[in-house]
Design a protein around this motif. Structure first.
Motif, PDB file in Angstrom:
ATOM      1  N   MET A 238      15.788 -15.674   3.233  1.00 53.86           N
ATOM      2  CA  MET A 238      16.863 -15.310   2.316  1.00 53.86           C
ATOM      3  C   MET A 238      17.492 -13.980   2.700  1.00 53.86           C
ATOM      4  O   MET A 238      18.692 -13.780   2.540  1.00 53.86           O
ATOM      5  CB  MET A 238      16.328 -15.230   0.877  1.00 53.86           C
ATOM      6  N   THR A 239      16.676 -13.042   3.139  1.00 56.94           N
ATOM      7  CA  THR A 239      17.184 -11.696   3.377  1.00 56.94           C
ATOM      8  C   THR A 239      17.210 -11.320   4.851  1.00 56.94           C
ATOM      9  O   THR A 239      17.794 -10.310   5.217  1.00 56.94           O
ATOM     10  CB  THR A 239      16.314 -10.665   2.650  1.00 56.94           C
ATOM     11  N   GLY A 240      16.509 -12.095   5.676  1.00 56.89           N
ATOM     12  CA  GLY A 240      16.421 -11.735   7.084  1.00 56.89           C
ATOM     13  C   GLY A 240      15.432 -10.614   7.349  1.00 56.89           C
ATOM     14  O   GLY A 240      15.404 -10.056   8.435  1.00 56.89           O
ATOM     15  N   ARG A 241      14.648 -10.271   6.336  1.00 62.02           N
ATOM     16  CA  ARG A 241      13.670  -9.197   6.517  1.00 62.02           C
ATOM     17  C   ARG A 241      12.290  -9.659   6.105  1.00 62.02           C
ATOM     18  O   ARG A 241      12.129 -10.387   5.130  1.00 62.02           O
ATOM     19  CB  ARG A 241      14.061  -7.986   5.652  1.00 62.02           C
ATOM     20  N   MET A 242      11.288  -9.209   6.854  1.00 65.11           N
ATOM     21  CA  MET A 242       9.909  -9.584   6.541  1.00 65.11           C
ATOM     22  C   MET A 242       9.372  -8.701   5.419  1.00 65.11           C
ATOM     23  O   MET A 242       9.670  -7.517   5.362  1.00 65.11           O
ATOM     24  CB  MET A 242       9.006  -9.398   7.765  1.00 65.11           C
ATOM     25  N   MET A 243       8.538  -9.302   4.563  1.00 66.95           N
ATOM     26  CA  MET A 243       7.807  -8.490   3.595  1.00 66.95           C
ATOM     27  C   MET A 243       6.631  -7.857   4.312  1.00 66.95           C
ATOM     28  O   MET A 243       6.001  -8.477   5.167  1.00 66.95           O
ATOM     29  CB  MET A 243       7.304  -9.364   2.448  1.00 66.95           C
ATOM     30  N   ASN A 244       6.326  -6.622   3.924  1.00 68.93           N
ATOM     31  CA  ASN A 244       5.222  -5.905   4.554  1.00 68.93           C
ATOM     32  C   ASN A 244       3.891  -6.564   4.216  1.00 68.93           C
ATOM     33  O   ASN A 244       3.584  -6.820   3.060  1.00 68.93           O
ATOM     34  CB  ASN A 244       5.238  -4.466   4.044  1.00 68.93           C
ATOM     35  N   LYS A 245       3.082  -6.842   5.247  1.00 68.16           N
ATOM     36  CA  LYS A 245       1.866  -7.607   5.005  1.00 68.16           C
ATOM     37  C   LYS A 245       0.783  -6.768   4.329  1.00 68.16           C
ATOM     38  O   LYS A 245       0.064  -7.256   3.457  1.00 68.16           O
ATOM     39  CB  LYS A 245       1.327  -8.185   6.306  1.00 68.16           C
ATOM     40  N   LYS A 246       0.694  -5.500   4.729  1.00 67.81           N
ATOM     41  CA  LYS A 246      -0.367  -4.669   4.172  1.00 67.81           C
ATOM     42  C   LYS A 246      -0.160  -4.478   2.661  1.00 67.81           C
ATOM     43  O   LYS A 246      -1.080  -4.702   1.861  1.00 67.81           O
ATOM     44  CB  LYS A 246      -0.356  -3.317   4.874  1.00 67.81           C
ATOM     45  N   LEU A 247       1.061  -4.112   2.293  1.00 68.85           N
ATOM     46  CA  LEU A 247       1.357  -3.968   0.868  1.00 68.85           C
ATOM     47  C   LEU A 247       1.207  -5.308   0.163  1.00 68.85           C
ATOM     48  O   LEU A 247       0.754  -5.384  -0.983  1.00 68.85           O
ATOM     49  CB  LEU A 247       2.779  -3.442   0.688  1.00 68.85           C
ATOM     50  N   GLY A 248       1.580  -6.366   0.864  1.00 66.73           N
ATOM     51  CA  GLY A 248       1.456  -7.697   0.299  1.00 66.73           C
ATOM     52  C   GLY A 248       0.003  -8.034  -0.019  1.00 66.73           C
ATOM     53  O   GLY A 248      -0.304  -8.605  -1.064  1.00 66.73           O
ATOM     54  N   LEU A 249      -0.898  -7.648   0.898  1.00 66.72           N
ATOM     55  CA  LEU A 249      -2.319  -7.907   0.650  1.00 66.72           C
ATOM     56  C   LEU A 249      -2.804  -7.132  -0.569  1.00 66.72           C
ATOM     57  O   LEU A 249      -3.524  -7.668  -1.418  1.00 66.72           O
ATOM     58  CB  LEU A 249      -3.142  -7.496   1.874  1.00 66.72           C
ATOM     59  N   TRP A 250      -2.404  -5.852  -0.642  1.00 63.43           N
ATOM     60  CA  TRP A 250      -2.780  -5.064  -1.812  1.00 63.43           C
ATOM     61  C   TRP A 250      -2.253  -5.726  -3.077  1.00 63.43           C
ATOM     62  O   TRP A 250      -2.971  -5.840  -4.068  1.00 63.43           O
ATOM     63  CB  TRP A 250      -2.207  -3.645  -1.701  1.00 63.43           C
ATOM     64  N   HIS A 251      -1.002  -6.155  -3.044  1.00 59.44           N
ATOM     65  CA  HIS A 251      -0.400  -6.806  -4.200  1.00 59.44           C
ATOM     66  C   HIS A 251      -1.190  -8.053  -4.561  1.00 59.44           C
ATOM     67  O   HIS A 251      -1.584  -8.245  -5.710  1.00 59.44           O
ATOM     68  CB  HIS A 251       1.070  -7.152  -3.894  1.00 59.44           C
ATOM     69  N   PHE A 252      -1.450  -8.897  -3.558  1.00 62.02           N
ATOM     70  CA  PHE A 252      -2.139 -10.149  -3.863  1.00 62.02           C
ATOM     71  C   PHE A 252      -3.509  -9.891  -4.487  1.00 62.02           C
ATOM     72  O   PHE A 252      -3.837 -10.454  -5.530  1.00 62.02           O
ATOM     73  CB  PHE A 252      -2.310 -11.018  -2.624  1.00 62.02           C
TER      74      PHE A 252
END
Lengths: 656, 330
Positions: A507-521
């Motif tokens: 949708m945006t052409g940008r990746m979500m940050n994986k490290k922050l994503g892991l913390w979020h999850f």
């Protein structure tokens, strides 16, 4: 030459005008401030509100005042009605129908370039999808803040942060906002954005209705919030009748708010169903339709068929409060059971409106991250249809102790338990797909796996609730509350997060940050369970819902739940931080197909062109043939640029 | 990898999972049965509560294997089939991965059998439990012997109840914002803020409301019935143990909903008789001012069904006063 080379390229959206015709645009479509956009919508909404309020007072004079409030329900209703009409006029939703109404040839809408298109009545489904993302996140954030307030109040049974009136306002607003948000949270953003892309269409069937559904959804947000300055409403999201009739003027916001949101739901459902049925690319047979599309189609059927009941019920309530009718007033020949039945006849299908898209997302992304075909595709699709059908026959399980005819109880116990069979198909599909897979634990996959964990608990406790003897104990208590948070938040919201992490790169052409994503999850998953699991026990120990005080011996469990809830709330801040960081602060460009998905939506360029596909693709197989040697490509895109070959396995046996 | 080899591997995975599943399920069920099951709500204070507790425990015992089955499978998958793990077999593709008739059919059959069993079991429990303590509305279908007679008699002034007579005790629960009161038609229809019940007695709770919907929830008795204005909602339970129990409103009824609770007591039959006759005579002057005992109190559109409970704040509804409209002569 590919098969599609000779295909015509019509079926383009109405917005695709050659630049030469831009001079013919009406003033509403001009770039810049002197046109129709969010600003004019707000101004006209305010004007409409004032006009409606004055008109209401003029029409109803002094006879329809709400007792002891100094307010006039009719004036409130007219104010909100004119506010919504003003809002829609201001944004430009009525230009086209008005032109048609007066027999004029409506002007074609131009494609608006630049960021301002996100603040306008834009017909591109990708813009509407992103507008919806922001809209539902705003809804969710406000609803979540109210949840924090509820948990803060429940920290102590005797020391109170809020008065009982304020507390019940907060509870009611939280429930209503979240329910309204949840009906659209996947269908709106991801449904609108990805349905055309997944079925190989260039647009939705009715782009104007699509844009209408979003802007009316935002109007619903304003209407439900307008309850607060009127003193809120005391009925919770269920709005039961004698209390509804007795309530102050904020009740109008609830009744009318649901009617407004309901219009958006019906419009969205109708539009999506027509799109899926009619706009599929050649070769997209029903057995090749992606499972997410099946789930959204089933949801669209529910949105279209169940919501009118709520709409009618809300209007009856408004008539009761303004024109002094007696639909729900038993003293005058009406019945409070009428509301209960109408509400739940909508309300239970609505619960599946919230469950099915989640199943769809999870089933869609499991094959991508397991590198295996979707297991039992037909069972998955038929399960969704089965759930949608059965969901119309279970509503009285909300009324087991209400005093309705008791011999219906075994029937509704049976139908309610039957619905767990098609619901359970999602587990068959998930477990089958995981079997001897090669699981990649990316963030979307983690959220999808979490759905199985959470929804299992939600589903099993649902079977408990459907059992009448057990229902006597758990109905109306924290057990129910925990059950539906496990299904809606643990199911739908986790699936929404999975969908966002999965599709935002497209949708945006940008990746979500994986490290922050892991913390979020991990914070969201752990503290979701720590918040809501104790509530099962709290409920079993006898705490009813929507209370500001409770037995002293339950304080420990309540405090545990509250503190976990605060951290759960903070996990959403992590999500917003990740969103800001990955989208604006340090954007990392996403590859066109970061997950190596076979899905058609990943085969177009990033950023996706306005017309989606250069040529209408010809679909050659379903998008799940991972690990299948010699399988055909998903679609012939008819372009010279070959789509990136997808590695279906790591062993070197490449795609055909 | 040869087909034979992979077949062997398949049974190997499934056998391992099944073993873990059976061990954990049996352990969980046993732990539950001996450790938690006796404490599961609603307890054993009435025969209804006892039956509902049994029902609840059966559901728990069936739920653990389901939960554990899925968790073991998922856990096994996460541990063994992660892409990071060395030596993970190639994911299966082709028809083998797209569906397995045996697996699909057995899944559907097993879930259907479980679900149909539960529906049947719940229905039997509901009927044998005389409605399981849930409100059955004004015309109950499942009721204890003698309740119809007692309820009919309750509306006449000659109704009575004596200890040891095995009679059904009729109690009327009146919900209003924001408290419950109780009327005892077999004792002159007096009204009390206390709910006192005799032990070893079949109780017929007749629940109604004066304003909005409440829900009468006697937690330990396992009785829950919505209190609707204009309607009588009947629920049954037979007391079995002495002690006190909690009553809460479990349907949102306005701002003080959270404070709408009190407690009741089950006492011996003779103590109950003493309390009831004493209260009846002590309250006689007040009882005279109450509307005559009826199943509901707010008059319906035709003006029938019970008298008014006069409330200090609310004047009785009068269309003439409210609208100044002319009413047809009675």
């Amino acid at each position: 030459m590919t098969i599609s080379a000779e295909r015509p390229t019509e079926n383009a959206p109405g917005s695709l005008l050659p630049p030469a015709q831009a001079g013919r645009l009406g003033w509403t479509q001009r770039p810049g401030w002197m046109s129709q956009h969010l600003g004019t919508a707000i101004v006209l909404a305010i004007v409409g509100y004032l006009l409606g309020h004055w008109l209401g007072h003029e029409i109803t004079g002094d006879y329809a005042y709400v007792q002891n409030s100094g307010q006039n329900s009719s004036a409130n209703f007219f104010a909100l009605l004119f506010m919504v009409v003003g809002w829609l006029t201001g944004i430009g939703a009525l230009n086209y129908p008005a032109a048609k109404l007066f027999g004029r040839a409506p002007r074609e809408e131009a494609t608006i370039e630049g960021w301002s298109k996100y603040f306008r009545y834009t017909l591109d489904h990708k813009v509407v999808g992103l507008q919806y993302v922001v809209g539902v996140l705003l809804f969710m954030f406000t609803g979540g803040l109210l949840a924090m307030a509820i948990r803060a109040e429940l920290l102590n049974p005797t020391t109170h942060l809020f008065g009982p009136g304020t507390y019940i306002e907060i509870v009611s607003e939280h429930g209503t906002i979240m329910m309204m948000m949840a009906t659209s949270i996947i269908v709106g953003p991801l449904g609108n954005y990805f349905i055309p892309l997944m079925i190989g269409s260039r647009k939705m069937a009715f782009p104007r209705i699509e844009a209408f559904s979003f802007w009316v959804f935002v109007a619903g947000y304003a209407v439900i919030f307008s309850a607060l300055p009127y003193g809120g409403f005391p009925t919770g999201w269920t709005g039961y009748a004698p209390l509804q009739t007795q309530a102050g003027p904020g009740m109008i916001s609830y009744l009318f708010g649901f009617a407004v949101i309901g219009m958006g739901m019906m419009a969205a459902g109708f539009n999506i169903a027509v799109t899926v049925i009619n706009n599929r690319a050649p070769g997209m047979t029903w057995s090749r339709v992606p499972i997410f599309v099946w789930s959204i189609l089933a949801t669209a059927a529910l949105l279209t068929l169940a919501t009118p009941t709520l709409f009618a019920a809300g209007l009856f309530g408004i008539l009761d409060k303004t024109a002094q009718t007696a639909f729900y007033v038993s003293e005058h020949g009406g019945s409070s059971y009428l509301w209960e039945n109408l509400f739940w006849f909508f309300g239970h299908p609505e619960v599946y409106i919230m469950a099915l898209p989640g199943f769809g997302i999870v089933a869609e992304i499991l094959p991508v991250f397991t590198r295996k075909p979707l297991f039992a595709y037909r069972v998955a699709a038929s399960g969704m249809i089965g759930v949608a059908l059965l969901s119309f026959f279970v509503w009285q399980h909300h009324l087991f102790q209400s005093g309705i005819n008791p011999d219906m109880r075994p029937l509704f116990m049976l139908t309610t338990e039957l619905i767990s069979i098609p619901t359970g198909f999602i587990f068959l599909v998930g477990m089958g797909t995981l079997y001897r897979a090669k699981i990649r634990f990316e963030i979307p996959m983690l959220f999808a796996m979490a759905l199985f964990f959470n929804f299992l608990i939600g589903g099993v406790t649902g079977v408990f609730l459907s059992d009448v003897p057990v229902n006597v104990t758990v109905h109306g208590g924290f057990f129910v509350l925990s059950h539906f948070h496990y299904t809606i938040m643990g199911g739908l919201l986790f699936a929404f997060m999975a969908g966002l992490y999965y599709w935002l790169p497209k949708m945006t052409g940008r990746m979500m940050n994986k490290k922050l994503g892991l913390w979020h999850f991990w914070t969201m998953f752990i503290f979701f369970n720590l918040t809501f699991f104790p509530m099962f026990i709290i409920g079993l120990l006898g705490q009813p819902r929507r209370v500001f005080t409770y037995a002293k011996n339950l304080q420990g469990l309540n405090d545990f739940s509250s503190i976990s809830a605060f951290i759960l709330g903070a996990s959403f801040l992590l999500f917003f931080a990740n969103l800001m960081y990955s989208m604006y602060i340090k954007p990392v460009k996403a590859p066109a197909n970061p997950w190596d998905s076979l899905g058609l939506e990943w085969q177009t360029a990033t950023p996706i062109p306005v017309y989606n596909f250069e040529r209408i693709p010809v679909i050659m197989s379903d998008p799940y043939h991972y690990s299948e040697i010699g399988a055909p490509p998903v679609a012939d895109l008819g372009t010279n640029v070959k789509a990136e070959p997808v590695i279906s396995s790591t062993s070197g046996s490449g795609p055909a | 990898m040869s087909t034979e080899n992979s077949m062997k591997k398949e049974t190997h995975h499934l056998r391992r999972m099944a073993t873990i599943w059976i061990i954990l399920s049996v352990a969980a069920d046993l732990l539950f049965m001996f450790w938690i099951a006796p404490h599961v709500p609603p307890g054993t204070m009435t025969d209804t509560a006892r039956a509902n507790q049994f029902d609840f425990n059966v559901l728990f015992l069936m739920a653990f294997p389901v939960l554990i089955g899925v968790w073991v499978y998922m856990g096994y998958a996460i541990v063994n089939w992660s892409a990071k793990r060395a030596g993970v077999p190639e994911p299966i593709g082709g028809p083998a991965a797209r569906g397995n008739l045996k697996a699909q059919v057995s899944w559907i059959v097993v879930t259907s059998v479980v679900v149909l069993f539960l529906a049947g079991f719940g229905t039997v429990a509901l009927i044998n439990g005389k409605g399981s303590g849930g409100g059955e509305g004004p015309n109950p279908v499942w009721m204890p012997a003698g309740s119809a007679k007692a309820e009919t008699a309750a509306l006449t002034s000659s109704a009575s109840w004596t200890p040891g007579s095995n009679q059904v005790l009729v109690v009327q629960v009146i919900g209003q914002q924001w408290r419950f009161t109780y009327r005892y038609p077999q004792f002159g229809g007096f009204e009390s803020p206390q709910l006192i019940l005799p032990n070893n007695t079949e109780i017929a709770f007749n629940v109604t409301s004066l304003d909005v919907i409440h829900s009468f929830w006697a937690y330990q008795l396992s009785v829950k019935a919505d209190a609707n204005p204009q309607q009588n909602n009947v629920a049954y339970a037979k007391t079995d143990q002495l002690g006190s129990f909690m009553v809460r409103c479990s349907e949102l009824c306005g701002i003080w909903h959270g404070a709408m609770f009190n407690s009741g007591k089950v006492v011996s039959q003779s103590n109950f008789q003493n309390w009831a006759t004493t209260t009846e005579s002590a309250n006689a002057a007040n009882t005279k001012n109450l509307p005559p005992f009826a199943w509901t109190y707010v008059p319906d559109a035709n003006g029938s069904a019970g008298g008014y409970y006069i409330d200090g704040n609310v004047t009785p509804y009068s269309p003439v006063e409210t609208y100044g409209a002319k009413q047809p002569a009675a």
